[in-house]
Write a protein that holds these residues in place. Structure first.
Motif, PDB file in Angstrom:
ATOM      1  N   LEU A 101     -39.600  59.826  11.003  1.00  0.00           N
ATOM      2  CA  LEU A 101     -40.135  60.259   9.716  1.00  0.00           C
ATOM      3  C   LEU A 101     -39.175  61.212   9.014  1.00  0.00           C
ATOM      4  N   PHE A 102     -38.670  62.201   9.739  1.00  0.00           N
ATOM      5  CA  PHE A 102     -37.744  63.149   9.126  1.00  0.00           C
ATOM      6  C   PHE A 102     -36.419  62.489   8.745  1.00  0.00           C
ATOM      7  N   THR A 103     -35.980  61.516   9.510  1.00  0.00           N
ATOM      8  CA  THR A 103     -34.763  60.789   9.159  1.00  0.00           C
ATOM      9  C   THR A 103     -34.975  59.992   7.880  1.00  0.00           C
ATOM     10  N   ALA A 104     -36.110  59.315   7.778  1.00  0.00           N
ATOM     11  CA  ALA A 104     -36.416  58.551   6.564  1.00  0.00           C
ATOM     12  C   ALA A 104     -36.538  59.476   5.355  1.00  0.00           C
ATOM     13  N   MET A 105     -37.193  60.607   5.542  1.00  0.00           N
ATOM     14  CA  MET A 105     -37.329  61.552   4.432  1.00  0.00           C
ATOM     15  C   MET A 105     -35.966  62.097   4.009  1.00  0.00           C
ATOM     16  N   GLY A 106     -35.108  62.359   4.968  1.00  0.00           N
ATOM     17  CA  GLY A 106     -33.755  62.825   4.651  1.00  0.00           C
ATOM     18  C   GLY A 106     -32.960  61.787   3.891  1.00  0.00           C
ATOM     19  N   ALA A 107     -33.107  60.518   4.282  1.00  0.00           N
ATOM     20  CA  ALA A 107     -32.394  59.447   3.594  1.00  0.00           C
ATOM     21  C   ALA A 107     -32.903  59.307   2.160  1.00  0.00           C
ATOM     22  N   VAL A 108     -34.210  59.366   1.976  1.00  0.00           N
ATOM     23  CA  VAL A 108     -34.778  59.271   0.626  1.00  0.00           C
ATOM     24  C   VAL A 108     -34.321  60.452  -0.214  1.00  0.00           C
ATOM     25  N   LEU A 109     -34.320  61.640   0.361  1.00  0.00           N
ATOM     26  CA  LEU A 109     -33.872  62.820  -0.363  1.00  0.00           C
ATOM     27  C   LEU A 109     -32.399  62.699  -0.759  1.00  0.00           C
ATOM     28  N   ALA A 110     -31.577  62.188   0.138  1.00  0.00           N
ATOM     29  CA  ALA A 110     -30.153  62.002  -0.174  1.00  0.00           C
ATOM     30  C   ALA A 110     -29.966  61.014  -1.315  1.00  0.00           C
ATOM     31  N   VAL A 111     -30.730  59.934  -1.299  1.00  0.00           N
ATOM     32  CA  VAL A 111     -30.638  58.942  -2.384  1.00  0.00           C
ATOM     33  C   VAL A 111     -31.083  59.561  -3.706  1.00  0.00           C
ATOM     34  N   LEU A 112     -32.172  60.315  -3.695  1.00  0.00           N
ATOM     35  CA  LEU A 112     -32.666  60.920  -4.936  1.00  0.00           C
ATOM     36  C   LEU A 112     -31.695  61.960  -5.492  1.00  0.00           C
ATOM     37  N   VAL A 113     -31.118  62.771  -4.621  1.00  0.00           N
ATOM     38  CA  VAL A 113     -30.151  63.775  -5.081  1.00  0.00           C
ATOM     39  C   VAL A 113     -28.905  63.095  -5.642  1.00  0.00           C
ATOM     40  N   THR A 114     -28.445  62.046  -4.979  1.00  0.00           N
ATOM     41  CA  THR A 114     -27.291  61.299  -5.475  1.00  0.00           C
ATOM     42  C   THR A 114     -27.596  60.669  -6.821  1.00  0.00           C
ATOM     43  N   ARG A 115     -28.777  60.071  -6.951  1.00  0.00           N
ATOM     44  CA  ARG A 115     -29.177  59.448  -8.221  1.00  0.00           C
ATOM     45  C   ARG A 115     -29.231  60.487  -9.338  1.00  0.00           C
ATOM     46  N   LEU A 116     -29.784  61.657  -9.042  1.00  0.00           N
ATOM     47  CA  LEU A 116     -29.861  62.719 -10.041  1.00  0.00           C
ATOM     48  C   LEU A 116     -28.462  63.154 -10.478  1.00  0.00           C
ATOM     49  N   GLY A 117     -27.551  63.320  -9.530  1.00  0.00           N
ATOM     50  CA  GLY A 117     -26.180  63.708  -9.873  1.00  0.00           C
ATOM     51  C   GLY A 117     -25.476  62.673 -10.723  1.00  0.00           C
ATOM     52  N   VAL A 118     -25.630  61.408 -10.357  1.00  0.00           N
ATOM     53  CA  VAL A 118     -25.005  60.329 -11.144  1.00  0.00           C
ATOM     54  C   VAL A 118     -25.621  60.272 -12.536  1.00  0.00           C
ATOM     55  N   HIS A 119     -26.941  60.393 -12.618  1.00  0.00           N
ATOM     56  CA  HIS A 119     -27.621  60.338 -13.910  1.00  0.00           C
ATOM     57  C   HIS A 119     -27.139  61.462 -14.824  1.00  0.00           C
ATOM     58  N   ARG A 120     -27.042  62.679 -14.290  1.00  0.00           N
ATOM     59  CA  ARG A 120     -26.574  63.805 -15.109  1.00  0.00           C
ATOM     60  C   ARG A 120     -25.138  63.609 -15.556  1.00  0.00           C
ATOM     61  N   SER A 121     -24.299  63.097 -14.681  1.00  0.00           N
ATOM     62  CA  SER A 121     -22.901  62.868 -15.035  1.00  0.00           C
ATOM     63  C   SER A 121     -22.780  61.823 -16.137  1.00  0.00           C
ATOM     64  N   VAL A 122     -23.509  60.727 -15.988  1.00  0.00           N
ATOM     65  CA  VAL A 122     -23.466  59.665 -17.003  1.00  0.00           C
ATOM     66  C   VAL A 122     -24.034  60.174 -18.325  1.00  0.00           C
ATOM     67  N   GLU A 123     -25.126  60.915 -18.267  1.00  0.00           N
ATOM     68  CA  GLU A 123     -25.739  61.455 -19.485  1.00  0.00           C
ATOM     69  C   GLU A 123     -24.799  62.423 -20.190  1.00  0.00           C
ATOM     70  N   ARG A 124     -24.120  63.279 -19.431  1.00  0.00           N
ATOM     71  CA  ARG A 124     -23.174  64.227 -20.029  1.00  0.00           C
ATOM     72  C   ARG A 124     -22.038  63.479 -20.729  1.00  0.00           C
ATOM     73  N   ARG A 125     -21.502  62.457 -20.078  1.00  0.00           N
ATOM     74  CA  ARG A 125     -20.421  61.682 -20.702  1.00  0.00           C
ATOM     75  C   ARG A 125     -20.903  60.939 -21.938  1.00  0.00           C
ATOM     76  N   ARG A 126     -22.126  60.429 -21.887  1.00  0.00           N
ATOM     77  CA  ARG A 126     -22.668  59.713 -23.043  1.00  0.00           C
ATOM     78  C   ARG A 126     -22.841  60.667 -24.227  1.00  0.00           C
ATOM     79  N   LEU A 127     -23.333  61.879 -23.970  1.00  0.00           N
ATOM     80  CA  LEU A 127     -23.507  62.846 -25.056  1.00  0.00           C
ATOM     81  C   LEU A 127     -22.166  63.329 -25.603  1.00  0.00           C
ATOM     82  N   GLU A 128     -21.172  63.478 -24.743  1.00  0.00           N
ATOM     83  CA  GLU A 128     -19.833  63.844 -25.232  1.00  0.00           C
ATOM     84  C   GLU A 128     -19.268  62.758 -26.134  1.00  0.00           C
ATOM     85  N   GLN A 129     -19.444  61.499 -25.755  1.00  0.00           N
ATOM     86  CA  GLN A 129     -18.981  60.383 -26.576  1.00  0.00           C
ATOM     87  C   GLN A 129     -19.730  60.351 -27.907  1.00  0.00           C
TER      88      GLN A 129
END
Length: 85
Positions: A40-68
């Motif tokens: 359970l803790f391994t699965a939760m850690g994997a989900v958390l890692a995916v969500l944090v990665t998704r959030l980082g990518v989303h913010r990076s893409v959004e920042r570049r889109r707003l700069e453009q």
């Protein structure tokens, strides 16, 4: 030897590979509980890692889109508003 055991009584003694006294092995229910907890803790850690990665990518893409958008608007605005920078 546990306290309260009478002389001549039989007791189980568990030893490790080096013949040192060890604790009795865990019961099957304890093993399953630990396995489920680790899973359970391994699965939760994997989900958390995916969500944090998704959030980082989303913010990076959004920042570049707003700069453009800001660069494009700086080129477009003077023609629409008749203002000069």
């Amino acid at each position: 030897m546990p306290s309260g055991v009478r002389g001549g009584a039989h007791i189980d003694i568990w030893t490790d590979a080096r013949d040192r006294i060890a604790r009795a092995p865990s019961s099957m229910s304890v093993i399953w509980q630990r396995a489920l907890a680790v899973g359970l803790f391994t699965a939760m850690g994997a989900v958390l890692a995916v969500l944090v990665t998704r959030l980082g990518v989303h913010r990076s893409v959004e920042r570049r889109r707003l700069e453009q958008w800001t660069r494009d608007w700086a080129l477009t605005e003077p023609g629409w508003t008749r203002r000069t920078a």
